[in-house]
Design an enzyme around this catalytic site. Structure first.
Site, mmCIF file in Angstrom:
data_model
loop_
_atom_site.group_PDB
_atom_site.id
_atom_site.type_symbol
_atom_site.label_atom_id
_atom_site.label_comp_id
_atom_site.label_asym_id
_atom_site.label_seq_id
_atom_site.Cartn_x
_atom_site.Cartn_y
_atom_site.Cartn_z
ATOM 1 C CE LYS A 1 -2.234 2.202 3.847
ATOM 2 N NZ LYS A 1 -1.201 2.932 4.537
ATOM 3 C CG ASP B 1 -2.109 6.634 6.138
ATOM 4 O OD1 ASP B 1 -1.289 6.021 5.435
ATOM 5 O OD2 ASP B 1 -2.001 6.731 7.381
ATOM 6 C CG HIS C 1 -4.977 -0.189 7.543
ATOM 7 N ND1 HIS C 1 -4.403 -1.088 6.693
ATOM 8 C CD2 HIS C 1 -4.012 0.716 7.811
ATOM 9 C CE1 HIS C 1 -3.140 -0.741 6.466
ATOM 10 N NE2 HIS C 1 -2.888 0.359 7.133
ATOM 11 C CE LYS D 1 -1.202 8.798 11.101
ATOM 12 N NZ LYS D 1 -0.747 7.414 11.111
HETATM 13 C C1 BG6 Z 1 -0.055 2.392 7.970
HETATM 14 C C2 BG6 Z 1 -0.344 3.855 7.858
HETATM 15 O O1 BG6 Z 1 -0.596 1.688 6.879
HETATM 16 O O2 BG6 Z 1 -0.631 1.898 9.184
HETATM 17 C C3 BG6 Z 1 0.190 4.605 9.058
HETATM 18 O O3 BG6 Z 1 0.256 4.351 6.670
HETATM 19 C C4 BG6 Z 1 -0.330 4.007 10.341
HETATM 20 O O4 BG6 Z 1 -0.151 5.992 8.987
HETATM 21 C C5 BG6 Z 1 -0.112 2.500 10.351
HETATM 22 O O5 BG6 Z 1 0.356 4.619 11.425
HETATM 23 C C6 BG6 Z 1 -0.806 1.871 11.542
HETATM 24 O O6 BG6 Z 1 -0.430 0.532 11.646
HETATM 25 P P1 BG6 Z 1 -0.389 -0.229 13.039
HETATM 26 O O7 BG6 Z 1 -0.018 -1.613 12.668
HETATM 27 O O8 BG6 Z 1 0.622 0.477 13.884
HETATM 28 O O9 BG6 Z 1 -1.771 -0.107 13.608
#
Ligand code: BG6
Length: 484
Positions: free
Chosen positions: A148, A235, A240, A331
């Site tokens: 991604k 993002d 996700h 964030k």
């Molecule tokens: C990434 C995003 O795909 O996932 C980031 O680009 C984000 O911005 C991250 O911080 C979060 O992943 P995890 O595994 O820490 O929840």
């Protein structure tokens, strides 16, 4: 209970962008852990490929340092590290020219599984795919892994899919969404389809609404240039959160296999309704005492990009019609936590005189950091004084319930790379899924751009902008607390 490590077949894995951040932080330390666990056969080879001039010795040294930095406690296993490092090779390759391809061809063994990890800018996917074929390195059996962001809108995602499709069939393409590699994300499917208890209630007759929260404490410092062009919607939500939504909302597939699961996820995305603008709240974190604002982090004083987003969406099908799904991610929020909460409807009629409080069963599934599940149930408050009811959680953290097995530290990347070698695409996004996700996301983004919507400011360490609270409040609901 003992975890089972099933070794994969011998392989050669080429990592384009093998000296980059992702390779050093995640891919190589992850492979090292798989190696230590006995899952990666000793004869397998990992070939770093990048533009920089370096020999295999130099690469081994670089990765030794990376593993020392990012590999956690396992990095202390010096013998294991030495054996793993021995399996590394490096080739200087020019994605846009002829340099290095013959060397790569000569290094690869064609009688073992071959996988090519494109840990590079998507603009290079086409060049790499084409040269892998013209140099007879890749064939119908090869696998290609891509990262991604897969496009930034429907048009670019389609173009990327078309580029890859010129050289690889869909069953050779592994599009990574690392959320799908997380242990508890897979657990969503186990909970839903491995229990009799939940599935009969999993619909609009019994569920009032569903909340999906992915809260982070980190800001965008250090990746501002990328992030400011993306925002929380591109993002996090388009990939996700959308994947989480699919797993929570999809129909049971007939079998747990790649296409059966992905067919069902696709149907969910396609049934998502357009969203009214007042059901979208975007936010940006303000400066705190010692911590810069989003705009400072992104180095864009006029940025309108969101570092927080909350949405209310609906899925138009028989199971879910009328049930709101509230999604939020951001964030610099109060805590790092990812949680899905299925909030059931109020009971239809209370037989207990004087009990006017609302009692709701809530099934909360914590994805990270403290993986577990809680089921809020209503019971009698102990002691005399009549039938007074209280809500208490049936609480299960997986660490308590499963003991050492819950501590399995397999990180999403290592799990997914092993699946590539096994040829199992269940936890990877199919091309049509990605396109459908963009097809839903694009008009929302275009909408706020046309309206010139300005994100609401929110305090660092908070739960996001007040408007996000109001969005639920207006409907007599409230967000779950953001806490670890
Ligand atoms: C990434 C995003 O795909 O996932 C980031 O680009 C984000 O911005 C991250 O911080 C979060 O992943 P995890 O595994 O820490 O929840």
């Amino acid at each position: 209970m003992v975890s089972r490590v099933i070794p994969v077949e011998e392989f050669d894995l080429v990592i384009f962008g093998g000296t980059g951040d992702l390779a050093r932080r995640k891919i190589l330390p992850g492979l090292f852990r798989r190696f230590l666990s006995g899952q990666m056969p000793e004869g397998s080879r990992i070939i770093g490929a990048a533009r920089g001039e370096m020999d295999s010795e130099g690469y081994r040294e670089m990765i030794r340092e990376a593993i020392a930095e990012f590999g956690g406690d396992e990095a202390k296993d010096k013998d294991g590290l030495a054996k793993f490092i021995d399996q590394l090779h490096y080739v200087t390759v020019d994605a846009k020219g002829d340099g290095g391809w013959k060397e790569l061809h000569d290094l690869i063994r064609f009688d073992v599984i071959n996988a090519f990890y494109f840990s590079v800018a998507p603009s290079l996917f086409g060049d790499l795919a084409q040269r892998l074929h013209s140099n007879k390195i890749a064939d119908r059996k090869s696998r290609v892994v891509v990262e991604k962001p897969f496009g930034r809108d429907l048009e670019t995602a389609k173009a990327l899919n078309a580029t890859l499709a010129k050289h690889f069939k869909e069953d050779q393409i592994y599009r990574i969404d690392h959320y799908l590699g997380k242990e508890t994300v897979q657990n969503l499917m186990a909970v839903r389809f491995g229990n009799m208890l939940f599935e009969p209630l999993w619909n609009n007759h019994y569920v009032d609404h569903i909340q999906i929260t992915v809260a982070e404490t980190v800001g965008v410092g250090g990746r501002g240039a990328y992030y400011d062009n993306a925002g929380a919607m591109r993002d996090m939500v388009q990939n996700h959160l959308m994947q989480l939504l699919c797993l929570i909302a999809m129909e049971p597939p007939a079998v747990f296999d790649a296409d059966a699961v992905r067919d069902e996820k696709l149907k969910v995305i396609r049934a998502l309704q357009p969203i009214d603008p007042h059901h979208i709240v975007r936010g940006q974190y303000e400066a705190a005492k010692k911590s810069p604002s989003y705009r400072e982090d992104a180095e864009n004083p006029k940025s309108f990009t969101e570092s927080f987003i909350a949405l209310r969406c609906e899925i138009a099908n028989w199971r879910w019609a009328g049930v709101p799904f509230y999604l939020r991610t951001g964030k610099k929020l109060r805590a790092r936590t990812s949680e899905i909460a299925v909030v059931f409807k109020d009971i239809g009629h209370s037989i207990f005189p004087g009990d006017e409080k609302r009692h709701r069963n809530i099934l909360a599934i914590q994805l990270q950091p403290n993986e577990g599940m809680q089921l809020q149930v209503t019971i009698k408050e102990p002691g005399p004084g009549g039938m007074r009811l209280i809500d208490v959680p049936l609480d299960m953290t997986f660490a308590d319930a499963l003991g050492p097995d819950a501590e399995d530290s397999t990180d999403a990347y290592e799990r997914l790379i092993m699946d590539v070698i096994r040829g199992n695409q269940t936890l990877f996004m199919r091309g049509d899924e990605v396109e459908a996700a963009w097809a839903w996301t694009d008009p929302l983004i275009e909408g706020w751009q046309e309206r010139n919507d300005v994100p609401k400011l929110y305090e660092q360490g908070s739960a996001g902008p007040e408007d996000a609270m109001m969005m639920l409040h207006r409907e007599d609901r409230k967000w779950r607390e953001i806490k670890e």
